[in-house]
Write a protein that holds these residues in place. Structure first.
Motif, mmCIF file in Angstrom:
data_model
loop_
_atom_site.group_PDB
_atom_site.id
_atom_site.type_symbol
_atom_site.label_atom_id
_atom_site.label_comp_id
_atom_site.label_asym_id
_atom_site.label_seq_id
_atom_site.Cartn_x
_atom_site.Cartn_y
_atom_site.Cartn_z
ATOM 1 N N PRO A 113 15.689 56.070 58.808
ATOM 2 C CA PRO A 113 15.558 57.470 58.392
ATOM 3 C C PRO A 113 16.503 57.858 57.258
ATOM 4 N N LEU A 114 17.717 57.327 57.259
ATOM 5 C CA LEU A 114 18.670 57.674 56.202
ATOM 6 C C LEU A 114 18.164 57.218 54.836
ATOM 7 N N VAL A 123 9.239 66.760 58.708
ATOM 8 C CA VAL A 123 9.954 68.047 58.702
ATOM 9 C C VAL A 123 11.309 67.877 58.013
ATOM 10 N N GLY A 124 11.991 66.790 58.317
ATOM 11 C CA GLY A 124 13.288 66.529 57.679
ATOM 12 C C GLY A 124 13.176 66.412 56.175
ATOM 13 N N LEU A 125 12.135 65.721 55.705
ATOM 14 C CA LEU A 125 11.922 65.592 54.255
ATOM 15 C C LEU A 125 11.643 66.952 53.623
ATOM 16 N N LEU A 139 7.044 54.571 53.681
ATOM 17 C CA LEU A 139 6.832 54.025 55.029
ATOM 18 C C LEU A 139 5.603 53.125 55.095
ATOM 19 N N ILE A 140 4.691 53.294 54.176
ATOM 20 C CA ILE A 140 3.519 52.417 54.149
ATOM 21 C C ILE A 140 3.944 51.011 53.751
ATOM 22 N N GLN A 141 4.789 50.913 52.735
ATOM 23 C CA GLN A 141 5.253 49.613 52.250
ATOM 24 C C GLN A 141 6.315 49.014 53.175
ATOM 25 N N PHE A 142 7.216 49.874 53.680
ATOM 26 C CA PHE A 142 8.318 49.419 54.520
ATOM 27 C C PHE A 142 8.304 50.201 55.837
ATOM 28 N N PRO A 143 7.483 49.791 56.811
ATOM 29 C CA PRO A 143 7.346 50.564 58.046
ATOM 30 C C PRO A 143 8.635 50.678 58.858
ATOM 31 N N ALA A 181 8.111 60.839 49.610
ATOM 32 C CA ALA A 181 8.901 59.698 50.082
ATOM 33 C C ALA A 181 8.274 59.054 51.310
ATOM 34 N N GLY A 182 7.448 59.783 52.030
ATOM 35 C CA GLY A 182 6.763 59.221 53.187
ATOM 36 C C GLY A 182 5.878 58.041 52.834
ATOM 37 N N ILE A 183 5.489 57.955 51.568
ATOM 38 C CA ILE A 183 4.683 56.817 51.110
ATOM 39 C C ILE A 183 5.464 55.511 51.267
#
Length: 99
Positions: free
Chosen positions: A61-62, A9-11, A53-57, A49-51
């Protein structure tokens, strides 16, 4: 709401604000259609940008929001330029006549 949902939601909000901000500083006439279109485009491209999180879990958030802002600006400009060129090649540019 889970943490990932909050980030999503933030994104989306960041993408919408970025797109509307870009519209306000541009020379384009502001119409409801243009505001909605660019807001949707900005929201969708910033969510990519959520992608990261796959590489860097463990990405903070910032940092995720920073990547979202960059993608919201660069991604929407690239997509808009591509689709304008494509539409002009197809003869579907708005306000333009083809001979």
């Amino acid at each position: 709401m889970q943490q990932e949902d909050t980030w999503l939601v933030g994104l989306g909000v960041i993408g919408v604000l970025t797109a509307v901000g870009k519209l306000l500083v541009s020379d384009d006439p502001i119409t409801p259609r243009l505001v909605v279109g660019r807001a949707l485009l900005g929201a969708v491209t910033s969510m990519v940008a959520g992608i990261a999180l796959i590489q860097f879990p463990g990405l903070p958030p910032l940092a995720l929001y920073g990547i979202g802002c960059a993608l919201g600006i660069v991604g929407s400009q690239s997509l808009e330029a591509y689709f304008r060129r494509w539409a002009n090649k197809q003869g579907g540019g708005r306000g333009k006549t083809t001979n």
